[in-house]
Motif scaffolding. Sequence first.
Motif, PDB file in Angstrom:
ATOM      1  N   GLN A 141       0.832  -1.209   0.000  1.00  0.00           N
ATOM      2  CA  GLN A 141       0.000   0.000   0.000  1.00  0.00           C
ATOM      3  C   GLN A 141       0.866   1.258   0.000  1.00  0.00           C
ATOM      4  N   ARG A 142       1.947   1.245   0.793  1.00  0.00           N
ATOM      5  CA  ARG A 142       2.844   2.413   0.840  1.00  0.00           C
ATOM      6  C   ARG A 142       3.446   2.688  -0.537  1.00  0.00           C
ATOM      7  N   GLN A 143       3.815   1.616  -1.235  1.00  0.00           N
ATOM      8  CA  GLN A 143       4.446   1.829  -2.538  1.00  0.00           C
ATOM      9  C   GLN A 143       3.445   2.374  -3.545  1.00  0.00           C
ATOM     10  N   ARG A 144       2.203   1.956  -3.470  1.00  0.00           N
ATOM     11  CA  ARG A 144       1.186   2.500  -4.375  1.00  0.00           C
ATOM     12  C   ARG A 144       0.892   3.969  -4.056  1.00  0.00           C
ATOM     13  N   ILE A 145       0.949   4.346  -2.776  1.00  0.00           N
ATOM     14  CA  ILE A 145       0.785   5.758  -2.403  1.00  0.00           C
ATOM     15  C   ILE A 145       1.966   6.572  -2.924  1.00  0.00           C
ATOM     16  N   ALA A 146       3.175   6.007  -2.829  1.00  0.00           N
ATOM     17  CA  ALA A 146       4.358   6.696  -3.359  1.00  0.00           C
ATOM     18  C   ALA A 146       4.208   6.938  -4.860  1.00  0.00           C
ATOM     19  N   GLU A 162      13.996   0.326  -8.263  1.00  0.00           N
ATOM     20  CA  GLU A 162      13.697  -0.895  -7.511  1.00  0.00           C
ATOM     21  C   GLU A 162      12.383  -0.730  -6.735  1.00  0.00           C
ATOM     22  N   PRO A 163      11.279  -0.387  -7.403  1.00  0.00           N
ATOM     23  CA  PRO A 163      10.066   0.005  -6.683  1.00  0.00           C
ATOM     24  C   PRO A 163       9.476  -1.080  -5.796  1.00  0.00           C
ATOM     25  N   PHE A 164       9.748  -2.352  -6.115  1.00  0.00           N
ATOM     26  CA  PHE A 164       9.151  -3.430  -5.341  1.00  0.00           C
ATOM     27  C   PHE A 164      10.199  -4.255  -4.589  1.00  0.00           C
ATOM     28  N   GLY A 165      11.425  -3.740  -4.545  1.00  0.00           N
ATOM     29  CA  GLY A 165      12.532  -4.511  -3.972  1.00  0.00           C
ATOM     30  C   GLY A 165      12.400  -4.810  -2.498  1.00  0.00           C
ATOM     31  N   ALA A 166      11.678  -3.966  -1.750  1.00  0.00           N
ATOM     32  CA  ALA A 166      11.571  -4.158  -0.302  1.00  0.00           C
ATOM     33  C   ALA A 166      10.359  -5.002   0.094  1.00  0.00           C
ATOM     34  N   LEU A 167       9.635  -5.527  -0.887  1.00  0.00           N
ATOM     35  CA  LEU A 167       8.388  -6.243  -0.610  1.00  0.00           C
ATOM     36  C   LEU A 167       8.582  -7.753  -0.722  1.00  0.00           C
ATOM     37  N   ASP A 168       7.684  -8.504  -0.089  1.00  0.00           N
ATOM     38  CA  ASP A 168       7.796  -9.959  -0.190  1.00  0.00           C
ATOM     39  C   ASP A 168       7.338 -10.422  -1.575  1.00  0.00           C
ATOM     40  N   GLU A 174       1.981  -9.261  -7.334  1.00  0.00           N
ATOM     41  CA  GLU A 174       0.710  -8.551  -7.502  1.00  0.00           C
ATOM     42  C   GLU A 174       0.947  -7.130  -8.020  1.00  0.00           C
ATOM     43  N   LEU A 175       1.957  -6.444  -7.466  1.00  0.00           N
ATOM     44  CA  LEU A 175       2.214  -5.056  -7.871  1.00  0.00           C
ATOM     45  C   LEU A 175       2.809  -4.975  -9.270  1.00  0.00           C
TER      46      LEU A 175
END
Length: 358
Positions: A141-146, A162-168, A174-175
Amino acid sequence: MSIQVQNIHKAFGDFIALDNLTLDFPSGELVALLGPSGCGKTTLLRVIAGLEQADSGRVLLDGDDASDTHVRERQVGFVFQHYALFRHMTVFDNVAFGLRMKPRGIRPSESEIKRKVHELLQLVQLDWLADRFPAQLSGGQRQRIALARALAVEPRVLLLDEPFGALDAKVRKELRRWLRRLHDELHITSIFVTHDQEEALEVADRVVLMNHGRVEQIGSPAEVYQQPATPFVYGFLGAANRFEGRSSAGGIAIGKATLTAEQHAQHGEVIAFVRPHELDIVRQEFGHGIPARVSRVLTLGALTRVELEGRDDVAGQHFDVELPASHPLAGSLIAGEPVRLQPRSVRVFANPETAGAA
């Protein structure tokens, strides 16, 4: 908006991050910069954004030289790996921030800001979280707000580091699909940095493979995967078994074994690659094929991965084979069993190390 970088050179002390790089990013494309850590992809993104100054070369935005243009004037939206949201602000205020910081003469009214922020939150499917704070959101959710915040200022270019690098892994997948759908809807020229091969191949229109500050290959996901231009590209894009040997008219000699390949250099030292799903296991200690010994057999859902060690003149090398879980060998191979490996498809390149020495 189209982007061109021409002869960009950037060094940090003795380390060359970008080595005379020239690239075109056509308007409306979603392009992935893919490569290992330290290859220069984030530095290139920051140079395009104006967050980093190149030592030499030019950045052209729609044909205009923007090399000396301030980051605020480039109309670039930047999304970082770690969200960079203001923790003391609500989701609504985070997205509205860029609009409220515009010069008074071009700043929208509060009512217009409110309308636009809710429109963006609906676009990223999070309008219901407008009053929450970043700490109350999940990573996805935080990344989509960013991303919504980056889009609020109506950028001509969207840059994602690396927009999704910190996510599982599950949220990342999904993102990735969500970003692709969003891009198809907005058609903003977008460049995203990743070291995740699957991410680049799944999301991008085009992939730029980078290594040591240089471009190894540019092409569609299908082109770079199916027609790799260099050993680096083949080895980086997906799992691969690597063999070093010598090529002649009769095939590729790997130790005492000979592999056949449809296309290969006629003579000289070569590197041969075989994907794990293109390697067959034959239950025989002697005969045709690469001598190996089973180390481990792992069942991973619909696939069985067999890890092997080389024997005889390929001792010390490690190989992977992927079999369907329904394959007759999948449940019967045992650790320590001697086998032979026979590739169905081999990709051969001249060995760049020995070629350079020659």
